[in-house]
Scaffold this active site. Structure first.
Site, short mmCIF file in Angstrom:
data_model
loop_
_atom_site.label_atom_id
_atom_site.label_comp_id
_atom_site.label_asym_id
_atom_site.label_seq_id
_atom_site.Cartn_x
_atom_site.Cartn_y
_atom_site.Cartn_z
N ASN A 133 0.86 -1.19 0.00
CA ASN A 133 0.00 0.00 0.00
C ASN A 133 0.89 1.23 0.00
O ASN A 133 1.97 1.22 0.59
CB ASN A 133 -0.87 -0.01 1.26
CG ASN A 133 -1.78 1.21 1.34
OD1 ASN A 133 -2.49 1.54 0.38
ND2 ASN A 133 -1.75 1.90 2.47
N ASP A 185 -1.43 -5.16 6.37
CA ASP A 185 -1.83 -6.14 7.37
C ASP A 185 -3.26 -5.82 7.80
O ASP A 185 -3.94 -5.03 7.14
CB ASP A 185 -0.84 -6.21 8.54
CG ASP A 185 -0.84 -4.97 9.40
OD1 ASP A 185 -1.68 -4.06 9.15
OD2 ASP A 185 -0.01 -4.89 10.32
N ALA A 186 -3.71 -6.41 8.91
CA ALA A 186 -5.13 -6.26 9.28
C ALA A 186 -5.45 -4.88 9.85
O ALA A 186 -6.63 -4.54 9.99
CB ALA A 186 -5.51 -7.35 10.28
N HIS A 215 0.93 5.28 1.08
CA HIS A 215 0.20 6.18 1.97
C HIS A 215 0.88 7.55 1.99
O HIS A 215 2.11 7.64 2.11
CB HIS A 215 0.16 5.59 3.39
CG HIS A 215 -0.61 6.44 4.34
ND1 HIS A 215 -1.99 6.52 4.32
CD2 HIS A 215 -0.21 7.28 5.32
CE1 HIS A 215 -2.40 7.35 5.24
NE2 HIS A 215 -1.35 7.83 5.87
C1 GAR Z 1 -2.19 8.74 -2.97
O1 GAR Z 1 -1.57 9.88 -2.42
C2 GAR Z 1 -2.25 7.63 -1.94
O2 GAR Z 1 -1.18 7.60 -1.06
C3 GAR Z 1 -3.52 8.00 -1.21
O3 GAR Z 1 -4.41 8.36 -2.22
C4 GAR Z 1 -3.66 8.98 -3.27
C5 GAR Z 1 -4.09 8.38 -4.58
O4 GAR Z 1 -3.64 9.14 -5.65
N1 GAR Z 1 -3.99 6.90 -0.42
C6 GAR Z 1 -4.46 7.03 0.81
O5 GAR Z 1 -4.64 8.10 1.34
C7 GAR Z 1 -4.79 5.73 1.50
N2 GAR Z 1 -4.85 5.89 2.92
P1 GAR Z 1 -3.79 8.60 -7.14
O6 GAR Z 1 -5.22 8.06 -7.31
O7 GAR Z 1 -3.56 9.80 -8.01
O8 GAR Z 1 -2.77 7.54 -7.35
#
Ligand code: GAR
Length: 211
Positions: free
Chosen positions: A118, A152-153, A120
């Site tokens: 993932n 993970d979970a 973040h």
């Molecule tokens: C990214 O910044 C990613 O880290 C975040 O959403 C964005 C997606 O951008 N994810 C989270 O916040 C998950 N907790 P994208 O659709 O342009 O790749």
């Protein structure tokens, strides 16, 4: 978690998205530009909703897509099992959650927990959850960044693979800061996926070893 399972070459990657999919695009571009040397190919893109740019990016690249919506299932557990089944159909070596805004459950983790990463937009373990950029700004930290980690979970709590810092500027609002984080995040994600695919990895407790 122990050693990662045997993988094919190039590594088969399924990417999960919920929105604009710019991280997905960075992976698609790396595959297109790097060819066999990159070590991975995107074999499918899955989403939890229709009509998003992330799915259109996959279609433009000729990559198969699937949609698995929570509201189409009686329970969250059934959705989770269906998502695991849809991903399994593409026999992935790696699954990449790239802006996929859902917490997966036990069925998915049992099938793919040792091979799902993932990305973040914060320096975990600070500011997990759906608003990592907003929460960092609200807290007043001077440095934030992005984290690529195994799933993970918990919520954004799995073993960390790579992180990079981004300084917060006086004039930053959430959108401006998120864009600067995403510039770094896309590069980091492309690098991590390529390294995991080419070199393999071991997960020991909270430590990820890439030879
Ligand atoms: C990214 O910044 C990613 O880290 C975040 O959403 C964005 C997606 O951008 N994810 C989270 O916040 C998950 N907790 P994208 O659709 O342009 O790749």
């Amino acid at each position: 978690m122990a050693a990662a399972p045997e993988r094919t070459s190039p590594a088969r990657v399924v990417v999960l998205v919920s929105g604009s999919g710019t991280n997905l695009q960075a992976l698609l571009d790396a595959v297109a530009e790097g060819g066999a040397a990159y070590g991975a190919e995107v074999v499918a893109v899955g989403a939890d909703r229709d009509g998003i740019e992330g799915l259109r990016r996959a279609e433009r690249a000729g990559v198969p897509t699937f949609v698995c919506r929570v509201r189409d299932f009686a329970t969250r557990a059934e959705w989770d099992a269906a998502l695991a089944g849809a991903v399994a159909a593409h026999r992935p070596d790696l699954v990449v959650s790239a802006g996929f805004m859902k917490i997966v459950g036990t069925a998915f983790l049992a099938a793919f927990g040792d091979r799902t990463i993932n990305t973040h937009p914060a320096l975990l373990p600070s500011f997990p959850g759906a608003h990592g950029v907003r929460d960092a700004l609200a807290h007043g930290v001077r440095v934030t960044g992005c984290t690529v980690h195994f799933m993970d979970a918990g919520v954004d709590s799995g073993p960390i693979i790579a992180q990079e810092a981004v300084a917060i500027r006086e004039a930053d609002d959430e959108a401006a800061l998120h864009e600067r984080i995403k510039d770094v995040e896309r590069r980091l994600l492309v690098d991590v996926v390529g390294r995991l695919a080419r070199d393999g990895y071991r997960i020991e407790g909270r430590k990820v070893h890439i030879p």
